[in-house]
Design an enzyme around this catalytic site. Structure first.
Site, mmCIF file in Angstrom:
data_model
loop_
_atom_site.group_PDB
_atom_site.id
_atom_site.type_symbol
_atom_site.label_atom_id
_atom_site.label_comp_id
_atom_site.label_asym_id
_atom_site.label_seq_id
_atom_site.Cartn_x
_atom_site.Cartn_y
_atom_site.Cartn_z
ATOM 1 C CG ASP A 29 7.767 29.573 48.379
ATOM 2 O OD1 ASP A 29 6.992 29.247 49.300
ATOM 3 O OD2 ASP A 29 7.547 30.547 47.628
ATOM 4 C CB SER A 30 4.085 27.535 46.960
ATOM 5 O OG SER A 30 4.178 28.939 47.129
ATOM 6 C CE1 TYR A 61 2.972 24.082 46.628
ATOM 7 C CE2 TYR A 61 4.189 24.188 48.691
ATOM 8 C CZ TYR A 61 4.090 23.750 47.379
ATOM 9 O OH TYR A 61 5.101 22.992 46.839
ATOM 10 N N GLY A 62 -1.564 28.160 49.437
ATOM 11 C CA GLY A 62 -2.485 28.674 50.472
ATOM 12 C C GLY A 62 -3.910 28.195 50.339
ATOM 13 C CB CYS A 92 6.774 27.688 51.834
ATOM 14 S SG CYS A 92 5.006 27.792 51.493
ATOM 15 C CD GLU A 170 4.929 32.068 42.112
ATOM 16 O OE1 GLU A 170 5.264 31.448 41.095
ATOM 17 O OE2 GLU A 170 5.618 32.107 43.146
ATOM 18 C CB CYS A 202 3.147 34.789 52.814
ATOM 19 S SG CYS A 202 3.350 34.168 51.122
ATOM 20 C CB THR A 203 8.629 33.241 51.839
ATOM 21 O OG1 THR A 203 7.949 32.295 51.001
ATOM 22 C CG2 THR A 203 8.948 32.606 53.177
ATOM 23 C CG HIS A 204 5.140 34.519 47.287
ATOM 24 N ND1 HIS A 204 5.182 33.268 47.835
ATOM 25 C CD2 HIS A 204 5.176 34.350 45.932
ATOM 26 C CE1 HIS A 204 5.231 32.361 46.845
ATOM 27 N NE2 HIS A 204 5.232 33.002 45.689
HETATM 28 N N1 DGL Z 1 5.509 31.630 50.128
HETATM 29 C C1 DGL Z 1 4.419 30.852 50.661
HETATM 30 C C2 DGL Z 1 4.305 31.071 52.168
HETATM 31 O O1 DGL Z 1 5.259 31.514 52.791
HETATM 32 C C3 DGL Z 1 3.203 31.143 49.843
HETATM 33 C C4 DGL Z 1 2.204 30.093 49.932
HETATM 34 C C5 DGL Z 1 1.278 29.972 48.778
HETATM 35 O O2 DGL Z 1 1.719 29.532 47.726
HETATM 36 O O3 DGL Z 1 0.090 30.265 48.946
HETATM 37 O O4 DGL Z 1 3.310 30.790 52.779
#
Ligand code: DGL
Length: 281
Positions: A29-30, A61-62, A92, A170, A202-204
């Protein structure tokens, strides 16, 4: 040329690279968000070895261009391949939207991606209004437009980009005032439109699910995709005969991060829920 290779050439049988069912599965993931997916994978496939890469130095990454995200994905996939993985899970939504097609073109091993759960949310909604919390990158992507086209036609879909939220997670701020305020700000427009079902796109975000539920109330259903991704991975590996048969001990889980934060290991361990082997890239 041996008889055997001659036969293969004559019959034009593609020669598959020898991948062992006991090889590890790569997940990335990011940053630390994909650990929410890793938990589902480990729960469903406890005997599999899992290698997780948190690309935290490059999070979020967004707000990056698709090209920037693609180059990060290639670098991490190359790293995981050097570690001998048999499959890669792009844990992600943003990276999946930007890079999954190119990754599948470039690599021959199974690449599992993920997308916001618009389809299950549309099915679960009672009043026909669903909200989607995701990164701006995911919401702007052609993949997300396609998802709405396919599954969002019979419901009203209210989307909300959550700038700054990934950074809070994060930092391991799962309950801080700052995180709470941001979530209030992002959930309110969905509530104003009457959403009874909200997609954590989003996985976060599953890591702040308790806070989101507190803000939106128990009457609103929250949906994320981690469990579905784990099931899909299981199915793909089973179909390729790539599920490990090593049932005598649970699979090791190893983490890599390129975070420069002093407490990077602690954040990984807090989200994973126990002490972890964390290496720095
Ligand atoms: N966990 C990423 C997702 O599912 C986050 C992306 C990011 O870093 O902005 O989109």
């Amino acid at each position: 040329m041996t008889d055997q290779t001659m036969t293969l050439e004559i019959k034009n049988i593609p020669i598959k690279p020898a991948v062992s069912a006991d090889a590890p599965i790569g997940v990335f993931d990011s940053g630390v968000g994909g650990i929410s997916v890793l938990q589902h994978i480990h729960a469903l496939l406890p005997y599999e070895q899992l290698l997780y890469v948190a690309d935290s130095r490059y999070a979020p990454y967004g707000s990056k261009t698709p090209q920037e995200i693609q180059s990060r994905c290639f670098e991490i996939a190359d790293f995981l391949i050097t570690k001998g993985v048999k499959a890669i899970v792009v844990a992600c939504n943003t990276a999946t939207a930007a890079a999954i097609d190119l990754m599948r073109e470039k690599y021959s091993l199974p690449i599992i991606g993920m997308e916001p759960a618009v389809k299950p949310a549309a099915a679960a909604s009672k009043n026909g209004v669903i909200g989607v919390l995701a990164t701006v990158g995911t919401l702007k992507s052609a993949q997300f437009a396609g998802l709405l086209e396919s599954y969002g036609r019979n419901v009203k879909v209210v989307t909300q980009g959550c700038i700054g939220l990934v950074e809070c997670i994060e930092r391991g701020e799962l309950r801080s005032d700052n995180t709470f305020k941001l979530l209030e700000q992002y959930c309110q427009p969905l509530l104003d439109e009457g959403a009874d079902t909200i997609v954590l796109g989003c996985t976060h975000y599953p890591f702040v699910k308790p806070l989101i539920q507190q803000i939106v109330g128990d009457g609103v259903t929250l949906i994320d995709t981690g469990a579905a991704v784990a099931k899909h991975l299981q199915k793909r590996l089973a179909a390729l005969d790539l599920l490990t048969q090593q049932y005598h001990h649970s699979g090791a889980v190893r983490f890599w991060t390129n975070s420069q934060a002093a407490d990077a290991k602690q954040v990984v361990e807090a989200l994973w829920g126990k002490s972890a082997e964390v290496e720095f890239l």
